[in-house]
Structures are given as structure tokens and as C-alpha cells.
Scaffold this active site. Structure first.
Site, PDB file in Angstrom:
ATOM      1  N   ARG A   1     -12.572  -5.149  12.740  1.00  0.00           N
ATOM      2  CA  ARG A   1     -12.963  -4.816  11.522  1.00  0.00           C
ATOM      3  C   ARG A   1     -14.131  -5.837  10.939  1.00  0.00           C
ATOM      4  NH1 ARG A   1      -8.775  -2.498   8.748  1.00  0.00           N
ATOM      5  NH2 ARG A   1     -10.347  -1.558   7.669  1.00  0.00           N
TER       6      ARG A   1
ATOM      7  N   LYS B   1       0.712  -1.409   0.051  1.00  0.00           N
ATOM      8  CA  LYS B   1       0.027   0.105  -0.019  1.00  0.00           C
ATOM      9  C   LYS B   1       0.777   1.270  -0.009  1.00  0.00           C
ATOM     10  CE  LYS B   1      -3.483  -2.462   2.656  1.00  0.00           C
ATOM     11  NZ  LYS B   1      -4.034  -2.588   4.084  1.00  0.00           N
TER      12      LYS B   1
END
Length: 271
Positions: A261, A59
Site C-alpha cells: 500500500r 468496517k
DNA sequence: ACGGATGTTCGCGC
DNA sequence: CGCGCGAACATCCG
């Protein structure tokens, strides 16, 4: 909006916009984005220089300029790079580079979870956080045997392990959720109980999900899906679709919490 | 108004 | 050391 596909999209845009073009001016507001370095360095390091490359690893983006300086960019949760004409400053632009021809490339990040670190390109490339990343599935492919061996070393849920950047670099909540659905693997299954065949299926599913998402973003300069008010449909199979029907078997999709999450899954297919 | 959102990091507890 | 959990960061959206 950054997992591997969005960051790859950003890298392609930055290459198109910046490589071989000279920076005429730069601006950076003093925000958290520059924690660990200095906004003034962003304003002074690149003016008069041209970008030579825009690389992605997991990322992370690494931009290099022809004076030996560069910067790392992590998009956090809401970061993105946009190109706009002079005078058209996007909301929440935190830094920008102005090029000849009145193009301005903005780093936009409402929540300020992203990060920009300026430094010598060679030093940035050698940073521990970059070296700690696992293989990048898009750049390196996935070696199922290596992935299997790596997964053997943890009893964490496979969903959680897939988001570990040291195992594979670039997957986040969306891609891990989608890949497990494609591979028909229960998200809570301990990583070290995945057999080699399931691991092969998972490797293929990851690449398929990444390709699906990149395709959904299209070739334009603005990735529209998941954008506020973009009006584009959720392009995913199950992410964000709890309560709707499984696209494979019609069972109602469920969601659960893993490591803080949300994981969406099909209780029938992924049993 | 409340809760949740693509990510990372830190402190706490077991 | 491994791991889960909650909080923090800051803003927007339904």
C-alpha cells in the site's frame, strides 16, 4: 469507499432508511458479493419484515430484522449503500431492498470486493471474524495503555500494524496515513518501539483523523468526496498528496510502499 | 495504454 | 509461528 468513517456514514444512513420500515421486495444478482452464502437468501429473508437495527463494528455492518434474520455487509474497496426512487437503478447495483413509499435501498459495488452474508442475526454476531476484531476506536475510544501493550507484540511497521483489524478495528490506508502524520510518527517505525507518550499522541491523532473525515462527509445522504466525478476536493492532510507541500512545514511530501500500500508522509515532520 | 485505487485473502518463501 | 511479498478479485479514472 470504506474505512471506519465511511462505514459509520453508511450505518447512519441505513438506520435512517430502514429501521422500523417493512421490506416489500428484495433483489440480489448472483455475484461474488454473496460468496459464502446465497443471493436467494437475501431475496427471501427480509420481505415482510422490518429492520430493527444497523450496527457498525470496524468496517463491518450488521443489519438485524424483526424475524431474527439479518445480514453482514463489508464494503470492500468500492462498496456503498444508496437510496434511490423506484426506477432509478444506480450503475453496479448488486442487490436492493424496496420499501413502502417507493424507496429502494441499493448495495452498489463496481469491483465486487465487498461481501454480504445473510443468516440468523445471533449467529452472524457470533462469527469469528467479528470476534477477532480489536477495539473500535469510534465506539470504544482508545485506551493508550492497552494500545501500547498491543503494539509491543509486533515488530511490524506502525503503519502496517494500524491497518491490522485485530489491533484496532476500522482503520485503513487513509486513516493510518493521516493519523501518523498528525502524531508526527515515521510510518516505518517498528510498532514495538513506540513509547507511551507517542502512543498517547497516536491515539489522539487517530480520533482526530476519524472526526475530520466524518466532518468532511457532512450530514447528507451521499458522501461526495473521493467519488468519481464528485468534483469535491481531497479533504485529507497528506493522503494522495505526495509531491505537494506539507501543510505544517512546507516540505515536499513523499510516498513509499508498505505491505503493498502507498504511504504518504512528511520526511521532515515525521522523522 | 498503463498504473494505481479506500480491502481482504491466499500461497510462497525465508 | 511471524512476516513480507505478490497475486488475485473487477472496474474505473487520469
Amino acid at each position: 469507499m470504506p474505512e471506519l468513517p465511511e462505514v459509520e456514514f453508511a450505518a447512519r444512513n441505513l438506520r435512517r432508511w430502514l429501521v422500523d420500515r417493512t421490506v416489500e421486495a428484495a433483489h440480489a444478482a448472483n455475484t461474488r458479493i454473496f460468496r459464502g452464502s446465497d443471493p436467494e437468501l437475501f431475496e427471501t429473508s427480509f420481505v415482510g419484515s422490518a429492520c430493527t437495527s444497523a450496527q457498525r463494528r470496524g468496517k463491518l455492518l450488521l443489519l438485524a430484522f424483526d424475524n431474527g434474520l439479518g445480514f453482514l455487509s463489508h464494503l470492500g474497496m468500492t462498496g456503498k449503500w444508496l437510496r434511490r426512487p423506484v426506477g432509478e437503478t444506480p450503475r453496479h447495483s448488486r442487490a436492493h431492498l424496496r420499501l413502502a413509499g417507493d424507496d429502494v435501498v441499493h448495495y452498489v459495488d463496481p469491483r465486487l470486493f465487498g461481501r454480504i452474508q445473510v443468516g440468523k442475526t445471533a449467529e452472524l454476531a457470533a462469527l469469528p471474524e467479528l470476534r477477532a476484531l480489536g477495539p473500535d476506536p469510534w465506539e470504544d475510544g482508545i485506551d493508550p495503555l492497552a494500545l501500547h501493550a498491543r503494539l509491543q507484540r509486533t515488530s511490524r511497521a506502525i503503519k502496517v500494524a494500524l491497518m491490522d483489524q485485530a489491533i484496532l478495528a476500522g482503520l485503513g490506508n487513509i486513516q493510518a496515513t493521516e493519523a501518523l502524520f498528525l502524531a508526527k510518527i515515521p510510518p516505518e517505525q517498528p510498532a514495538n518501539t513506540l513509547g507511551i507518550e507517542k502512543t498517547k499522541a497516536l491515539a489522539e491523532a487517530i480520533l482526530e483523523s476519524l472526526a475530520n473525515t466524518l466532518r468532511a462527509m457532512g450530514e447528507g445522504e451521499d458522501a461526495s468526496y473521493l467519488e468519481d466525478g464528485g468534483g469535491v476536493e481531497n479533504p485529507f492532510l497528506v493522503y494522495g498528496k505526495a509531491g505537494q507541500r506539507c501543510p505544517r512545514c512546507g516540505t515536499t511530501l513523499e510516498k513509499m510502499r508498505q505491505s503493498g500500500r502507498t504511504t504518504t508522509f512528511c520526511p521532515f515532520c515525521q522523522h
